[in-house]
Scaffold this motif. Structure first.
Motif, PDB file in Angstrom:
ATOM      1  N   THR A   1      25.553  30.700  40.543  1.00  0.00           N
ATOM      2  CA  THR A   1      24.678  29.597  40.138  1.00  0.00           C
ATOM      3  C   THR A   1      24.441  28.570  41.239  1.00  0.00           C
ATOM      4  OG1 THR A   1      26.618  28.514  39.156  1.00  0.00           O
ATOM      5  CG2 THR A   1      25.236  29.832  37.693  1.00  0.00           C
ATOM      6  N   SER A   2      25.132  28.702  42.376  1.00  0.00           N
ATOM      7  CA  SER A   2      24.892  27.796  43.509  1.00  0.00           C
ATOM      8  C   SER A   2      23.887  28.374  44.498  1.00  0.00           C
ATOM      9  CB  SER A   2      26.208  27.498  44.242  1.00  0.00           C
ATOM     10  OG  SER A   2      27.132  26.847  43.402  1.00  0.00           O
ATOM     11  N   LEU A   3      23.452  29.601  44.258  1.00  0.00           N
ATOM     12  CA  LEU A   3      22.584  30.304  45.201  1.00  0.00           C
ATOM     13  C   LEU A   3      21.237  29.594  45.344  1.00  0.00           C
ATOM     14  CD1 LEU A   3      23.124  32.946  46.782  1.00  0.00           C
ATOM     15  CD2 LEU A   3      21.761  34.137  45.057  1.00  0.00           C
ATOM     16  N   THR A   4      20.858  29.297  46.593  1.00  0.00           N
ATOM     17  CA  THR A   4      19.567  28.667  46.857  1.00  0.00           C
ATOM     18  C   THR A   4      18.609  29.594  47.596  1.00  0.00           C
ATOM     19  OG1 THR A   4      20.318  27.697  48.954  1.00  0.00           O
ATOM     20  CG2 THR A   4      20.614  26.374  46.961  1.00  0.00           C
ATOM     21  N   GLU A   5      19.148  30.585  48.299  1.00  0.00           N
ATOM     22  CA  GLU A   5      18.292  31.516  49.042  1.00  0.00           C
ATOM     23  C   GLU A   5      18.833  32.934  48.915  1.00  0.00           C
ATOM     24  OE1 GLU A   5      16.815  32.302  53.660  1.00  0.00           O
ATOM     25  OE2 GLU A   5      17.164  30.246  52.950  1.00  0.00           O
ATOM     26  N   LEU A   6      17.952  33.857  48.521  1.00  0.00           N
ATOM     27  CA  LEU A   6      18.327  35.259  48.348  1.00  0.00           C
ATOM     28  C   LEU A   6      17.296  36.135  49.041  1.00  0.00           C
ATOM     29  CD1 LEU A   6      20.036  37.514  47.062  1.00  0.00           C
ATOM     30  CD2 LEU A   6      18.646  37.275  44.993  1.00  0.00           C
ATOM     31  N   ASN A   7      17.767  36.966  49.962  1.00  0.00           N
ATOM     32  CA  ASN A   7      16.868  37.843  50.717  1.00  0.00           C
ATOM     33  C   ASN A   7      17.261  39.296  50.481  1.00  0.00           C
ATOM     34  OD1 ASN A   7      15.236  39.183  52.552  1.00  0.00           O
ATOM     35  ND2 ASN A   7      15.458  37.617  54.138  1.00  0.00           N
ATOM     36  N   LEU A   8      16.398  40.020  49.761  1.00  0.00           N
ATOM     37  CA  LEU A   8      16.608  41.444  49.477  1.00  0.00           C
ATOM     38  C   LEU A   8      15.459  42.274  50.044  1.00  0.00           C
ATOM     39  CD1 LEU A   8      17.813  41.106  45.775  1.00  0.00           C
ATOM     40  CD2 LEU A   8      19.237  41.490  47.786  1.00  0.00           C
ATOM     41  N   THR A   9      14.826  41.775  51.069  1.00  0.00           N
ATOM     42  CA  THR A   9      13.691  42.451  51.690  1.00  0.00           C
ATOM     43  C   THR A   9      14.094  43.817  52.250  1.00  0.00           C
ATOM     44  OG1 THR A   9      12.656  40.347  52.278  1.00  0.00           O
ATOM     45  CG2 THR A   9      11.995  42.264  53.561  1.00  0.00           C
ATOM     46  N   SER A  10      13.176  44.771  52.153  1.00  0.00           N
ATOM     47  CA  SER A  10      13.344  46.104  52.751  1.00  0.00           C
ATOM     48  C   SER A  10      14.583  46.823  52.234  1.00  0.00           C
ATOM     49  CB  SER A  10      13.387  46.005  54.286  1.00  0.00           C
ATOM     50  OG  SER A  10      12.164  45.537  54.796  1.00  0.00           O
ATOM     51  N   ASN A  11      14.594  47.053  50.920  1.00  0.00           N
ATOM     52  CA  ASN A  11      15.608  47.884  50.290  1.00  0.00           C
ATOM     53  C   ASN A  11      14.897  48.936  49.440  1.00  0.00           C
ATOM     54  OD1 ASN A  11      18.636  46.965  50.658  1.00  0.00           O
ATOM     55  ND2 ASN A  11      17.399  45.101  50.706  1.00  0.00           N
ATOM     56  N   ASN A  12      15.604  49.519  48.483  1.00  0.00           N
ATOM     57  CA  ASN A  12      15.013  50.547  47.616  1.00  0.00           C
ATOM     58  C   ASN A  12      15.030  50.114  46.154  1.00  0.00           C
ATOM     59  OD1 ASN A  12      14.610  52.396  49.799  1.00  0.00           O
ATOM     60  ND2 ASN A  12      16.776  52.943  49.708  1.00  0.00           N
ATOM     61  N   LEU A  13      14.863  48.838  45.913  1.00  0.00           N
ATOM     62  CA  LEU A  13      14.956  48.301  44.559  1.00  0.00           C
ATOM     63  C   LEU A  13      13.717  48.647  43.740  1.00  0.00           C
ATOM     64  CD1 LEU A  13      16.313  44.744  45.439  1.00  0.00           C
ATOM     65  CD2 LEU A  13      17.622  46.676  44.542  1.00  0.00           C
ATOM     66  N   SER A  14      13.944  49.175  42.540  1.00  0.00           N
ATOM     67  CA  SER A  14      12.838  49.445  41.622  1.00  0.00           C
ATOM     68  C   SER A  14      12.819  48.449  40.467  1.00  0.00           C
ATOM     69  CB  SER A  14      12.939  50.869  41.068  1.00  0.00           C
ATOM     70  OG  SER A  14      14.183  51.073  40.421  1.00  0.00           O
TER      71      SER A  14
END
Length: 343
Positions: A150-163
Motif C-alpha cells: 500500500t506504500s507503492l507509488t511507482e510500478l514498472n512492469l514494461t516488456s513482460n508476458n502479462l496477459s
C-alpha cells in the motif's frame, strides 16, 4: 581496490564504490567496514554473495547491477536495514520467498533486465516498498499479494508476458506511475478509477479493446496507449430484441433499488440476510438511468477526449467501457453511448 577500502575503513567512511573493477567476488576486507551504508558493485562479474555480507548491519543501499547473479542470494534477507536494492541486468530467474521476508525496510527494488517468470506471494512482506521495477523480464502473471504493498507509488512492469492483472492491484492507492507497456494485456481490471493519485499510465503496445468503466475519472497527466486494438467509432443501425430478464435478475434489481431507500423495509432487514447482502455488494449501476442491476447488462462504449493538459501521443480519443441496464436505456436519445458490434 584495496586503497579504496582502506580509505573508507580508516577514514570512517560510510560509502564504498567498487564499480567496474572486474571482480568476481566481494572482497573480504569489505566486511570489516561495519559502518558501511552504501556499497556499489555495479558492472562486475559477481555470481554469488557470501554469508559474511550479513555483518554489514547498517547497509542501506546496495548496487549489484550488471553482474552474473542467477538468483536473489539468501543473505539479502538478513540485511534488515536495506532500503535500496539494485539488481538490474543480471541473469536472475528465481526470486526466493525467504529473501522477501527479511527486507521489511526496503523502499526501492530494481530487478530490470532479468529473466524472472514469477514473483512469490511473500512479496507482501515489503510493506514500505515505494518503487518496484521489473522492466524486461518474463513475468506471466502478477500475484494478488502485490495489492498489499500500500506504500507503492511507482510500478514498472514494461516488456513482460502479462496477459492480465489482479484486481487487488487497485488497493495500491498511493500509485502515481504505472508502466505496463509491451505486454499482452487484453483488458485492465475494473476499478482502476480507485487509483485516485495516478498521474502516469503507460499501456502502449498491448492488445487492449477499451478502457474500464470510469477510466476517465482518473487524474492522469500522461497517457500512453498507442499500439493497441481499440474499438473504433463506426455507427451503424441495428435491430435489438427486447431482453427477457431472469427471475433472479428481477428480484436483484428490486432489492438493490429498495436498498437505496433508508426507510424501506428491505434496507432495514438486509443485514439479517448474508446472502442478500453479498448479492447487493455485487451489484452495478447503469451509466444512464443510474438504476442498479446484477448480472444482466449491455456492454457499451463511449469515446472520451483526454483533458487538454494531458500528455498523449497520437491517440485523440480513448474508448471507455460503459454498462447499461437495458436496451430501453440504450435507445433513448441524447447520449453518447454505443453498443458494440463484432464483425
Amino acid at each position: 581496490m584495496e586503497k579504496s577500502v582502506a580509505r573508507v575503513l580508516y577514514g570512517q567512511g560510510t560509502s564504498l564504490n567498487l564499480t567496474s573493477r572486474k571482480i568476481k567476488a566481494v572482497p573480504e576486507c569489505v566486511f570489516r567496514i561495519k559502518k558501511l551504508s552504501v556499497l556499489q558493485l555495479n558492472n562486475n562479474s559477481i555470481s554469488a554473495l557470501p554469508a559474511e555480507l550479513r555483518s554489514l548491519r547498517r547497509l542501506a543501499e546496495l548496487h549489484l547491477g550488471n553482474n552474473a547473479l542467477k538468483e536473489l542470494p539468501a543473505v539479502l534477507g538478513h540485511l534488515e536495514s536495506l532500503k535500496k536494492l539494485y539488481l538490474f541486468s543480471n541473469q536472475i530467474t528465481v526470486v526466493a520467498p525467504e529473501v522477501m521476508g527479511g527486507l521489511h525496510n526496503l523502499v526501492v527494488l530494481n530487478l530490470n533486465h532479468n529473466q524472472i517468470q514469477r514473483l512469490p506471494p511473500e512479496i507482501r512482506s515489503l510493506h514500505g516498498l515505494q518503487h518496484l521495477s521489473l522492466l524486461d523480464n518474463q513475468l506471466e502473471e502478477v500475484p494478488a499479494e502485490l495489492g498489499q504493498l500500500t506504500s507503492l507509488t511507482e510500478l514498472n512492469l514494461t516488456s513482460n508476458n502479462l496477459s492480465g492483472l489482479p484486481q487487488q492491484l487497485y488497493q495500491c492507492e498511493e500509485l502515481t506511475k504505472l508502466y505496463l507497456a509491451r505486454n499482452k494485456l487484453t483488458s485492465l481490471p475494473e476499478g482502476i478509477w480507485a487509483l485516485r493519485k495516478l498521474q502516469v499510465l503507460d499501456v502502449a503496445g498491448n492488445k487492449l479493446f477499451m478502457f474500464p468503466v470510469r477510466f476517465h475519472l482518473l487524474p492522469l497527466r500522461e497517457l500512453h496507449c498507442e499500439g493497441n486494438r481499440f474499438v473504433r467509432c463506426e455507427p451503424m443501425s441495428a435491430v435489438q430484441d427486447a431482453e427477457v430478464l431472469s427471475l433472479k435478475e428481477l428480484v436483484a434489481r428490486f432489492v438493490l433499488l429498495e436498498d437505496r431507500i433508508r426507510s424501506s423495509l428491505v434496507h432495514r432487514m438486509l443485514p439479517h440476510y448474508p446472502a442478500l447482502t453479498a448479492l447487493a455488494a455485487a451489484g452495478s449501476c447503469c451509466e444512464l438511468c443510474l438504476n442498479p442491476f446484477l448480472t444482466t447488462w449491455l456492454e457499451c462504449v463511449h469515446f472520451i477526449s483526454p483533458k487538454k493538459d494531458m500528455k498523449m501521443t497520437s491517440v485523440r480519443v480513448v474508448p471507455v467501457r460503459a454498462l447499461l441496464c437495458s436496451y430501453k436505456c440504450l435507445n433513448t436519445q441524447g447520449h453518447s453511448y454505443y453498443g458494440i458490434a463484432t464483425r
